[in-house]
Design a protein around this motif. Structure first.
Motif, PDB file in Angstrom:
ATOM      1  N   SER A 126      -7.933   1.124   6.314  1.00 44.71           N
ATOM      2  CA  SER A 126      -8.590   2.410   6.064  1.00 44.71           C
ATOM      3  C   SER A 126      -8.575   3.273   7.319  1.00 44.71           C
ATOM      4  CB  SER A 126     -10.031   2.181   5.608  1.00 44.71           C
ATOM      5  OG  SER A 126     -10.074   1.481   4.378  1.00 44.71           O
ATOM      6  N   LEU A 184       1.998   1.160  -3.879  1.00 46.45           N
ATOM      7  CA  LEU A 184       0.890   1.351  -4.817  1.00 46.45           C
ATOM      8  C   LEU A 184       0.007   2.506  -4.370  1.00 46.45           C
ATOM      9  CD1 LEU A 184      -0.122  -2.380  -5.339  1.00 46.45           C
ATOM     10  CD2 LEU A 184       1.385  -1.005  -6.777  1.00 46.45           C
ATOM     11  N   GLU A 185      -0.772   3.002  -5.300  1.00 50.13           N
ATOM     12  CA  GLU A 185      -1.718   4.064  -4.965  1.00 50.13           C
ATOM     13  C   GLU A 185      -2.865   3.482  -4.150  1.00 50.13           C
ATOM     14  OE1 GLU A 185      -4.598   7.306  -7.245  1.00 50.13           O
ATOM     15  OE2 GLU A 185      -3.225   6.023  -8.376  1.00 50.13           O
ATOM     16  N   PRO A 186      -3.235   4.093  -3.017  1.00 51.39           N
ATOM     17  CA  PRO A 186      -4.324   3.550  -2.200  1.00 51.39           C
ATOM     18  C   PRO A 186      -5.629   3.478  -2.988  1.00 51.39           C
ATOM     19  CG  PRO A 186      -3.095   5.218  -0.992  1.00 51.39           C
ATOM     20  CD  PRO A 186      -2.606   5.269  -2.407  1.00 51.39           C
ATOM     21  N   GLY A 187      -6.364   2.407  -2.780  1.00 48.67           N
ATOM     22  CA  GLY A 187      -7.620   2.208  -3.493  1.00 48.67           C
ATOM     23  C   GLY A 187      -8.085   0.773  -3.376  1.00 48.67           C
ATOM     24  N   LEU A 220       0.816  -1.211   0.000  1.00 45.28           N
ATOM     25  CA  LEU A 220       0.000   0.000   0.000  1.00 45.28           C
ATOM     26  C   LEU A 220       0.851   1.262   0.000  1.00 45.28           C
ATOM     27  CD1 LEU A 220      -2.788  -1.171   2.454  1.00 45.28           C
ATOM     28  CD2 LEU A 220      -2.973  -0.858  -0.002  1.00 45.28           C
ATOM     29  N   SER A 248      -5.545  -1.979  -4.901  1.00 43.26           N
ATOM     30  CA  SER A 248      -4.340  -2.215  -4.102  1.00 43.26           C
ATOM     31  C   SER A 248      -4.668  -2.978  -2.823  1.00 43.26           C
ATOM     32  CB  SER A 248      -3.665  -0.887  -3.770  1.00 43.26           C
ATOM     33  OG  SER A 248      -4.561  -0.022  -3.103  1.00 43.26           O
TER      34      SER A 248
END
Length: 385
Positions: A323, A242-245, A239, A248
């Motif tokens: 999150s 990589l771009e959070p989302g 995470l 990922s």
């Protein structure tokens, strides 16, 4: 002991010979049921599991329909209505439920006047809309007086016609809409991650257990490497890189979640591959692929389903945790973890912002665990009666 005379006195009419009826002698007294019919019957006897399944069906349905029930969208924000408490028609007349649209808190001071002034100051000096109830007049010592204050914020902001069923967040976005959109995101991540874990884990474990020997040794050493790396470390690294989302998070959960499924499937295949039905299939010349797909996997499907049901709440927990600490879903998108994170920052002042997401995530995780318990009992032949 009866004498011959007693036997002679017994009336012959009391003894009637049994006539054999060919058409009913081999009738089955009860209808035969397959294993899955017995499993379904055992599952529906488990009341908690059935209630949990109904509850999950309602939650899934609401995650689809809930955001469309009212007129507020995900990004429909307005700072003038920020941090509004829950207010529901009809229910607002029942203050005990906490959905009457008022903010309530307790304040202390050296005397009643000081405590009341703290309440008025806290609620934007809208003295006309603050109801003060004296709890303790005090004895003159520091902070001995105590009052409870109810702030009618909807009236203060001239929003008597507005209803926010679960309140609003700090940006004025409707919590009802964001709650169900967040539950949808969390459920999608959990189901997708569990499905990918199922495919990878079942295939990996079945191949390892069935072929054995060198293949099993190589695959198990690779598996031990994955198991030896802590889950959270892998998730954090992915995470961060990589771009959070959603994608990922699914990738992070997949890379760390399939190992337990693979080990369980391997163990079951090792037990089943020497059974007579597998030897018969080999004797008949069936290929390894057919033996695995048509014979072995149907016989271990029960344990696979049970393990998958337990992996879903684990995925929801990890998604919510990521999150919550800011490595998962980021605003303006919502998930249960991000909603709890937003509400946790103002927990003491606006507890409703964290209460409802916490209740929902608890209900989801408890329901899936109870369903998993019910399925475990249902697929256990010893539980069938």
């Amino acid at each position: 002991m009866a004498t011959n005379r007693d036997k002679d006195e017994v009336q012959k009419e009391l003894f009637v010979p049994l006539e054999r009826q060919e058409d009913t002698s081999e009738d089955i007294t009860k209808p035969s049921r397959s294993f899955f019919q017995d499993a379904r019957r055992t599952f529906f006897k488990n009341k908690l599991a059935v209630v949990s399944m109904i509850l999950m069906a309602i939650i899934i349905l609401m995650s689809i329909l809930g955001p469309h029930i009212n007129e507020f969208g995900l990004d429909d924000q307005d700072l003038s209505r920020a941090k509004m408490p829950p207010r529901v028609p009809v229910i607002e007349d029942m203050p005990i439920l906490g959905m009457d649209g008022t903010l309530e808190s307790e304040f202390k001071g050296d005397d009643v006047e000081e405590a009341s002034q703290k309440a008025v100051t806290r609620y934007n000096n809208d003295e006309d809309f603050v109801d003060i109830n004296v709890l303790s007049k005090g004895d003159g010592s520091a902070d001995s007086a105590e009052v409870s204050a109810s702030y009618h914020i909807y009236q203060a902001k001239d929003m008597q016609s507005e209803y926010f069923w679960l309140g609003t967040d700090r940006l004025g976005r409707d919590q009802w809409t964001r709650l169900w959109l967040g539950s949808r995101v969390s459920l999608i991540i959990a189901f997708v991650a569990a499905a990918i874990d199922l495919l990878i884990g079942v295939a990996y474990g079945a191949i390892s257990g069935y072929f054995g020997g060198r293949v099993d040794n190589i695959l198990q050493r690779i598996l031990e490497i994955f198991i030896g790396i802590p889950k959270l470390v892998v998730m954090f690294l992915l995470l961060v890189l990589l771009e959070p989302g959603i994608m990922s998070i699914v990738l992070a959960l997949t890379l760390t979640g399939w190992t337990s499924m693979a080990r369980i499937v391997r163990g079951e295949v090792l037990k089943q591959k020497n059974e007579e039905y597998v030897m018969a299939a080999r004797t008949l010349g069936q290929s390894n692929r057919k033996i695995l797909s048509k014979h072995l996997l149907p016989n271990i499907i029960g344990i696979v389903i049970i393990n998958m049901m337990f992996s879903i709440p684990d995925a929801i927990f990890f998604e919510s945790f990521l999150s919550f600490i800011g490595l998962g879903i980021v605003p303006p998108d919502a998930s249960l973890g991000s909603l709890i994170n937003g509400g946790f920052k103002v927990l003491r002042l606006y507890p409703f912002m964290v209460l409802y997401p916490a209740i929902l995530i608890s209900a989801i995780m408890i329901s899936f665990n109870l369903i998993g318990d019910g399925l475990r009992d249902a697929f256990d032949p010893k539980m069938h009666k």
